[in-house]
Design a protein around this motif. Structure first.
Motif, mmCIF file in Angstrom:
data_model
loop_
_atom_site.group_PDB
_atom_site.id
_atom_site.type_symbol
_atom_site.label_atom_id
_atom_site.label_comp_id
_atom_site.label_asym_id
_atom_site.label_seq_id
_atom_site.Cartn_x
_atom_site.Cartn_y
_atom_site.Cartn_z
ATOM 1 N N HIS A 192 0.842 -1.200 0.000
ATOM 2 C CA HIS A 192 0.000 0.000 0.000
ATOM 3 C C HIS A 192 0.877 1.250 0.000
ATOM 4 C CE1 HIS A 192 1.072 0.831 4.189
ATOM 5 N NE2 HIS A 192 0.974 -0.478 4.380
ATOM 6 N N ALA A 193 0.238 2.398 -0.205
ATOM 7 C CA ALA A 193 0.970 3.664 -0.152
ATOM 8 C C ALA A 193 1.238 4.058 1.291
ATOM 9 C CB ALA A 193 0.159 4.764 -0.829
ATOM 10 N N GLY A 194 2.255 4.874 1.489
ATOM 11 C CA GLY A 194 2.500 5.460 2.795
ATOM 12 C C GLY A 194 3.327 4.596 3.713
ATOM 13 N N PRO A 195 3.588 5.115 4.933
ATOM 14 C CA PRO A 195 4.328 4.345 5.931
ATOM 15 C C PRO A 195 3.458 3.200 6.458
ATOM 16 C CG PRO A 195 3.666 6.494 6.815
ATOM 17 C CD PRO A 195 3.241 6.465 5.407
ATOM 18 N N PRO A 196 4.049 2.272 7.232
ATOM 19 C CA PRO A 196 3.301 1.093 7.694
ATOM 20 C C PRO A 196 1.993 1.466 8.393
ATOM 21 C CG PRO A 196 5.619 0.900 8.273
ATOM 22 C CD PRO A 196 5.440 2.286 7.705
ATOM 23 N N ILE A 197 0.964 0.642 8.171
ATOM 24 C CA ILE A 197 -0.350 0.906 8.775
ATOM 25 C C ILE A 197 -1.125 -0.400 8.858
ATOM 26 C CG2 ILE A 197 -1.396 1.463 6.524
ATOM 27 C CD1 ILE A 197 -3.126 3.557 8.100
ATOM 28 N N GLU A 198 -1.932 -0.519 9.887
ATOM 29 C CA GLU A 198 -2.767 -1.718 10.037
ATOM 30 C C GLU A 198 -4.209 -1.412 9.640
ATOM 31 O OE1 GLU A 198 -1.721 -4.688 10.381
ATOM 32 O OE2 GLU A 198 0.320 -3.946 10.584
ATOM 33 N N TRP A 199 -4.955 -2.458 9.390
ATOM 34 C CA TRP A 199 -6.333 -2.341 8.918
ATOM 35 C C TRP A 199 -7.159 -1.411 9.789
ATOM 36 C CZ3 TRP A 199 -9.280 -3.272 4.822
ATOM 37 C CH2 TRP A 199 -10.676 -3.340 4.981
ATOM 38 N N PHE A 231 1.438 10.646 7.684
ATOM 39 C CA PHE A 231 2.414 11.131 6.707
ATOM 40 C C PHE A 231 3.778 10.705 7.216
ATOM 41 C CE2 PHE A 231 2.982 14.568 3.429
ATOM 42 C CZ PHE A 231 4.356 14.481 3.326
ATOM 43 N N GLY A 232 4.610 10.112 6.354
ATOM 44 C CA GLY A 232 5.925 9.681 6.799
ATOM 45 C C GLY A 232 7.025 10.250 5.915
ATOM 46 N N ILE A 233 8.181 10.549 6.539
ATOM 47 C CA ILE A 233 9.357 10.916 5.743
ATOM 48 C C ILE A 233 10.521 10.034 6.145
ATOM 49 C CG2 ILE A 233 8.577 13.318 5.602
ATOM 50 C CD1 ILE A 233 10.956 14.085 7.414
ATOM 51 N N ARG A 234 11.456 9.865 5.214
ATOM 52 C CA ARG A 234 12.708 9.187 5.521
ATOM 53 C C ARG A 234 13.839 10.149 5.198
ATOM 54 N NH1 ARG A 234 12.248 3.237 2.701
ATOM 55 N NH2 ARG A 234 11.951 2.010 4.605
ATOM 56 N N VAL A 235 14.919 10.069 5.966
ATOM 57 C CA VAL A 235 16.051 10.970 5.796
ATOM 58 C C VAL A 235 17.299 10.132 5.549
ATOM 59 C CG1 VAL A 235 17.464 12.716 6.964
ATOM 60 C CG2 VAL A 235 14.976 12.695 7.284
ATOM 61 N N SER A 236 18.140 10.588 4.648
ATOM 62 C CA SER A 236 19.284 9.776 4.230
ATOM 63 C C SER A 236 20.110 9.260 5.403
ATOM 64 C CB SER A 236 20.170 10.610 3.294
ATOM 65 O OG SER A 236 21.244 9.836 2.837
#
Lengths: 416, 495
Positions: free
Chosen positions: A42-49, A260-265
């Motif tokens: 799915h799109a986005g950071p991890p999420i449960e039903w 909303f999730g972000i990742r940083v190098s």
């Protein structure tokens, strides 16, 4: 300080050195590890039903029926609630998907290879406008279209692309910027250019005139056809920028309709999350803000590489979502994003801004220091599953993501 | 019974976002239930059909056609909406008067937008001034810090870093500078010339540069060093750097240094450095005492004397005689109430009165001045001091800050002469004389004396301001020092 500047320079250097090429369309299960039965990306950071929004649930029940894991949408819903499916972010599988972003084993995925670094990224084919699964649509019409993509267009594109040896994307995007595209909300220029690249190859490799005709009509009729290609390109560009020690450049931004999730190098695969914000925009007739679903999709990978909201100066019309929206307003959005980015992309320039390069390499320190969050152009889904798109607008990445990331990053470089 | 009307404009293309905005206006009209304007693509027609605003006319449209769809309570409302829709479409080419110009939000992007900049002027709350100044210094910019309430330890560290980088820090608490003919913050339009000024005081610099400009001279640069630069904690870092700069500057032939008296240790350091200069120097420590100076330096007690010495002996306000002027004024009373917006102007007035043997009290006393409420002393008040500007603008920006004190002075029977400064230039009020005259009204038989610190080239125009004051019966002296002398002469004249 210098260590960070040096690392950020390395990060942006890799972004600019990328050579993304659309090379193939293949079956998702053949290329994505662990994408087996009842696994749904799915799109986005991890999420449960339990935490998923309406359109995401609509898409999941739809894709479960499509893959034959459930006989009906209702059955699929029960299965989902009881933990029968494994949910994973597209981003964890070298993939991206717009809005609900459903990626499952039998679907065709486009393949973009970053020839500079050798990595690949995947994205499903854009379904078109109207009632579609990316907006939570899941009726027979939606599933029939997915079947057609799997049986007709996907394979046809695959054969054609392999025959061409791949279609380079950077210069195609550069041309699109001169045509009013920003590659998130506006893809009509690039979609046209891509059709011109694909059509001869499709015609040459086709053995079925009716299928060819359907394929060309489908691509030709979809203003947003290029969006999914731009997204895979974004993922292919950013993946080699991950894990540069001491770099505080953002490598991914993504939403699942709830967070909303972000990742940083420099902080690796950690997601820094916060509740998504509501887009500010305009609605189709019959719909209002009250019908809107919160922000969703992996398409913010496009802003991560300096396009979309960051390139709004190339696409003045989009500024019309927020206020009267003059060309100057759109230009201001682009210049304002220059406050939070490391540099500019000399290959992706905006003629109306005197060939200013798009702002590239989001620096989390600058985001927090200036209080200016990345601006994103996005579609708006109906909050109920199965209804579809109800509007479009502008939304911001939540500041909390960058604040959290900054603290973690400071710890990682030993200045906390 | 709802009515649906459609109109199709063949081949008329408009961007979808623009159309959505226009649709909103239509949908809001009286009697309209739902309305939209969209290009006639199949998916858009489906959206309009789902919204119940499509009829056969609209259904027949093609992708390149613009479809207007309206559902209203009755035919009349529908027709009105359609007319409105057509009108809105006609207006699309109307110039929207441009969006806001982009302004940078950080020093970083400001430098990017203007790479040739070599100065940053910082005016943010004191807590943040040092970090912003540091950002500017690290980009090679010189810095002027208007902010005050900056911790002195931070000022010391910043000035040391600036020294190491070869950059000038004017401030904190620096309100006036003129660099290469460019007035910065509160400063006046003065002619270019060969006199360089270094000042730890804003209005001190203003008075000296204006007197020089109005009396035939000109300014090469006026460098503000900030109120604390000559304290022991800072040690005169910026003052010494400014002396180096003016020494090296080929356009500067004479250097003027203005400050309240510095600590003896710092004064010694600065005077030693002056001795090493090849240029003549005028040293004005307002309220200071005798000191030994090198041969190229002259000590003067007042700002007026500083201007005269720098000009090579030209008299400021030649022909002005305080006693003659006083005898022409009506009024009685022997006590002066001075209400100043400029701190150094207040200090200079104290020095003038003290030099005539008068007892003076002030909230910002120079050596020899008593407390404000001292028995039998003239009262000279600096209204720009901290106790008057808590949560209020400085009186130079907002003259009404002086109102209460003026009213009190007019009503006070013990006051015979009211002494005022009127400061012009960039940053000051647009018409300080006009404001004063408008407020003052009946002065109850007291004489009101003023000076105007400013030039003819200032936006307010010095001659115009003087005319306004004189027309209202306020006596205007050629300089702040002369005004103090005139006020005293009024007290001593029998009328």
């Amino acid at each position: 300080m210098e260590r960070i500047e040096h690392a950020n320079k390395e990060a942006v250097g890799r972004m600019l050195a990328a050579d993304p090429v659309l090379v193939d369309v293949v079956t998702a299960g053949d290329v994505i590890d662990g994408l087996g039965e009842r696994v749904i990306l799915h799109a986005g950071p991890p999420i449960e039903w339990a935490d998923m929004c309406g359109p995401m649930r609509g898409a999941i029940t739809g894709i479960a029926v499509f893959e034959g894991w459930a006989p009906t949408l209702e059955a699929a819903e029960e299965m989902a609630a009881s933990g029968a499916f494994e949910f994973r972010p597209n981003h964890h599988a070298s993939a991206v998907g717009p809005m609900t972003g459903m990626t499952t084993l039998s679907q065709p995925v486009m393949v973009v290879e970053n020839r500079k670094f050798g990595n690949r990224a995947y994205c499903t084919i854009n379904e078109g406008l109207g009632k579609v699964m990316r907006f939570g649509g899941n009726d027979a019409e939606v599933l029939d279209r997915l079947r057609w993509l799997r049986e007709v267009l996907g394979p046809a594109m695959g054969v054609a692309l392999r025959d061409t040896g791949g279609i380079p994307l950077k210069s195609l995007v550069a041309r699109g910027l001169t045509m009013g595209d920003e590659m998130h909300q506006r893809n009509v220029g690039c979609s046209g250019l891509m059709l011109r690249e694909l059509a001869p190859a499709l015609a040459k490799t086709s053995t079925d005139t009716a299928a060819l005709s359907e394929s060309l009509a489908f691509i030709g009729g979809n203003d947003q056809f290029f969006l999914n290609i731009a997204m895979a390109m974004g993922k292919a560009i950013m993946d080699p920028v991950r894990d540069i020690e001491g770099s505080c450049v953002v490598t991914a931004m993504s939403r699942n309709g709830t967070t909303f999730g972000i990742r940083v190098s420099g902080t690796g695969d950690r997601w820094f999350t916060a509740p998504v914000e509501m887009p500010e925009g305009l609605y189709f007739p019959g719909f209002t803000e009250a019908d809107a679903n919160p922000d969703m999709g992996d398409s913010t990978i496009v802003e991560t590489i300096g396009l979309g909201g960051f390139a709004m100066g190339a696409s003045p019309a989009v500024a019309g979502f927020v206020g009267a929206g003059t060309a100057a307003d759109a230009a201001n959005y682009t210049r304002t994003m220059g406050e939070i980015t490391v540099g500019e992309n000399p290959e992706w320039t905006i003629p109306a801004l005197d060939y200013l390069g798009v702002p590239t390499g989001i620096d989390i320190r600058l985001v927090v220091e200036t209080g200016l969050a990345p601006v994103i152009n996005t579609g708006i889904a109906h909050r109920e599953p199965g209804v579809g798109q109800v509007g479009a607008g502008v939304v911001r990445a939540p500041m909390a993501c960058f604040e959290q990331a900054l603290v973690a990053f400071a710890e990682s470089v030993g200045v906390a | 019974m709802s009515v649906v009307v459609n109109e199709v404009l063949r081949g008329f293309y408009l961007d979808s976002v623009a159309l959505l905005r226009m649709s909103q206006t239509l949908a809001a009209l009286d009697g309209v239930e739902e309305a939209a304007m969209m290009m006639g693509s199949p998916s858009n027609r489906e959206i309009m059909a789902d919204a119940g605003i499509l009829d056969a006319t609209g259904e027949a449209a093609e992708g390149g056609d613009l479809v207007i769809g309206i559902r209203a309570e009755n035919q009349e409302a529908a027709d009105l909406a359609l007319t409105e829709a057509r009108a809105v479409l006609e207006q699309t080419s109307a110039a929207k008067g441009g969006g806001e110009t982009w302004r940078p939000r950080s020093i970083r992007s400001a430098v990017k937008a203007m790479p040739e900049a070599n100065f940053a002027l910082i005016s943010v709350p004191g807590d943040f001034a040092i970090s912003e100044a540091r950002k500017a210094l690290r980009r090679g910019l010189h810095v002027m810090i208007f902010s005050d309430n900056v911790p002195v330890a931070d000022e010391a560290a910043l000035k040391q870093e600036a020294l190491d980088r070869g950059c000038l820090v004017m401030g904190p608490d620096c309100g006036t500078a003129i660099i290469n003919g460019t007035p910065l913050a509160f400063a006046n339009a003065v002619p270019r010339g060969s006199i360089g000024v270094i000042g730890a005081s804003g209005t001190g610099i203003q008075e000296v540069t204006c007197l020089i400009g109005e009396n035939g001279g000109g300014i090469s640069h006026a460098i503000g060093v900030g109120g604390r630069d000559l304290s022991d904690a800072i040690g005169g870092i910026t003052t010494l750097m400014a002396l180096d700069l003016l020494d090296r500057d080929p356009t500067t032939q004479h250097i003027v240094l203005i400050s309240k008296p510095p600590s003896p240790a710092v004064a010694a350091k600065v005077i030693k450095r002056i001795g090493a200069s090849s240029k003549p120097c005028t040293v004005c420590f307002v309220g200071g005492s005798e000191m030994s100076l090198p041969s190229n330096a002259t000590a003067v007690p007042t700002l007026k004397a500083a201007a005269e010495n720098a000009l090579g002996g030209t008299a400021v306000g030649a022909g002005f005689d305080p006693e003659d002027a006083a005898s022409a004024l009506r009024g009685s009373g022997t006590m002066i109430r001075g209400l100043f917006s400029g701190g150094t102007l207040c200090a200079e007035a104290q020095v003038v009165l003290q030099s005539e043997g008068e007892a003076v009290g002030s909230n910002t006393p120079v050596p020899g001045t008593k407390a404000l409420d001292a028995e039998g002393a003239h009262q000279l008040i600096d209204l720009g001091a901290d106790e008057y500007t808590q949560g209020r603008p400085h009186p130079m920006i907002e003259p009404s800050v002086r109102d209460d004190a003026l009213t009190a002075a007019v009503r006070d029977d013990s006051v015979g002469v009211i002494l005022l400064d009127v400061v012009l230039g960039y940053g000051a009020h647009a018409d300080p004389a006009g404001y004063l005259v408008g407020f003052l009204g009946d002065t109850a038989g007291k004489r009101v004396i003023a000076s105007v610190t400013g030039t003819e080239q200032d936006p307010q125009r010095r001659s115009a301001q003087i005319a306004t004051l004189e027309k209202a019966g306020i006596a205007v002296a050629p300089s702040n020092a002369d005004a103090a002398a005139l006020a005293l002469a009024c007290c001593r004249t029998k009328t």
